[in-house]
Write an enzyme that holds these catalytic residues in place. Structure first.
Site, PDB file in Angstrom:
ATOM      1  N   PRO A  13       0.814  -1.140   0.000  1.00 16.18           N
ATOM      2  CG  PRO A  13      -0.534  -1.567   1.710  1.00 16.18           C
ATOM      3  CD  PRO A  13       0.463  -2.142   0.834  1.00 16.18           C
ATOM      4  CD  GLU A  14       2.529   3.134  -4.573  1.00 15.15           C
ATOM      5  OE1 GLU A  14       2.494   4.331  -4.912  1.00 15.15           O
ATOM      6  OE2 GLU A  14       2.785   2.207  -5.352  1.00 15.15           O
TER       7      GLU A  14
END
Length: 283
Positions: A2-3
């Site tokens: 996840p960014e």
DNA sequence: CACCATGTTCCTTG
DNA sequence: CCAAGGAACATGGT
């Protein structure tokens, strides 16, 4: 992992679930994820503590807690690595195969699972100190961004992954931002024109903002096989057609550019895939 | 078996 | 000290 957008959506979600909840048991399934904390220190600090709030910094989650007796506040730092997930689940369901840390909250449990164990859940906060500005805050200025880029001759795509430059941009949104700004990923950072720096600064913000908005509309059904904020890839088998994908270049090698219809290309930079349109993003 | 995967850190090398 | 490149970490999907 996840960014930034995925972490932001997760933070907003957990923020309304965890405050007020007290940790009754601490189970560490994979001690490496709490490093450099020692197991005794981690357990003693968390046991009996109560969650009071949650925020995000780059790709990190900062859980604010209060110690059992002294009521003294402290922070627990979370990072999802590549494959981490954090969610609350009823204690009736079986723990996932790769449960890294589980916190018993009474009726429910906080689960941090991570197949590859690249993430962290630790009391050590040193890693956040080296982060660059938050791209969506007023601290992220096009001018200082440009100054920093001038000091590097690394390919701009690689530079965007440097968390001390801007916090939270990862491999997916780096490609997306460069595509939107129409800048070739191989271009040395110090050779961007002022106009390109401005365009990239703006593209980073708009790409991240759009992703957060998109992710916020998705149902977050955290327990079991449901979604958990991982909205950028489709959610694993069977879920892709349900939640539309929003990425314009990432993972689209060979497919037509949405602008010029020529094929999107994949190259490797610093051992990571970069996707771009050679026509729209020319040097 | 081969290659690929949302990330960070550590270890060289210059 | 700094910049840059590469390996390592660990597991699973295709």
């Amino acid at each position: 992992m996840p960014e930034l957008p995925e972490v932001e959506v997760l933070a907003r979600h957990l923020q309304r679930l965890v405050p007020g909840k007290k940790i009754r048991k601490v189970l560490v399934g994979r001690p490496k994820v709490i490093l450099p904390d020692s197991l005794p220190h981690f357990r003693e600090t968390l046991l009996g503590a109560t969650f009071v709030g949650l925020s995000r910094r780059g790709k990190y989650l900062l859980f604010q807690l209060r110690r059992a007796k002294t009521r003294e506040p402290f922070t627990l730092l979370g990072h999802l690595g590549m494959t981490g997930r954090m969610y609350l689940a009823p204690k009736t369901i079986p723990l996932p195969k790769h449960a890294a840390v589980v916190l018993d909250l009474g009726r429910e449990q906080f689960v941090y699972e991570d197949t590859r164990y690249f993430g962290r859940l630790t009391l050590d906060l040193t890693s956040v100190t080296s982060l660059g500005p938050e791209p969506l805050s007023e601290n992220f200025l096009a001018e200082s961004f440009g100054q920093a880029l001038k000091r590097s001759q690394q390919a701009i795509k690689v530079k965007l992954l440097d968390q001390s430059l801007v916090a939270g941009v990862g491999n997916i949104y780096a490609s997306e931002a460069l595509y939107q700004a129409r800048i070739a990923p191989q271009k040395p950072a110090n050779r961007l024109t002022t106009k390109q720096v401005q365009a990239l600064w703006s593209a980073i913000r708009s790409v991240l903002t759009a992703a957060i908005e998109n992710g916020s509309t998705l149902p977050l059904n955290l327990a079991g096989g449901g979604s958990d904020g991982l909205f950028y890839f489709g959610l694993g088998a069977g879920a892709t057609d349900y939640y539309g994908e929003r990425l314009e270049v990432y993972d689209r090698a060979g497919e037509p550019c949405l602008q010029c219809k020529r094929p999107i290309r994949r190259i490797v930079q610093a051992a990571r895939s970069t996707f771009f349109c050679p026509h729209c993003q020319r040097k």
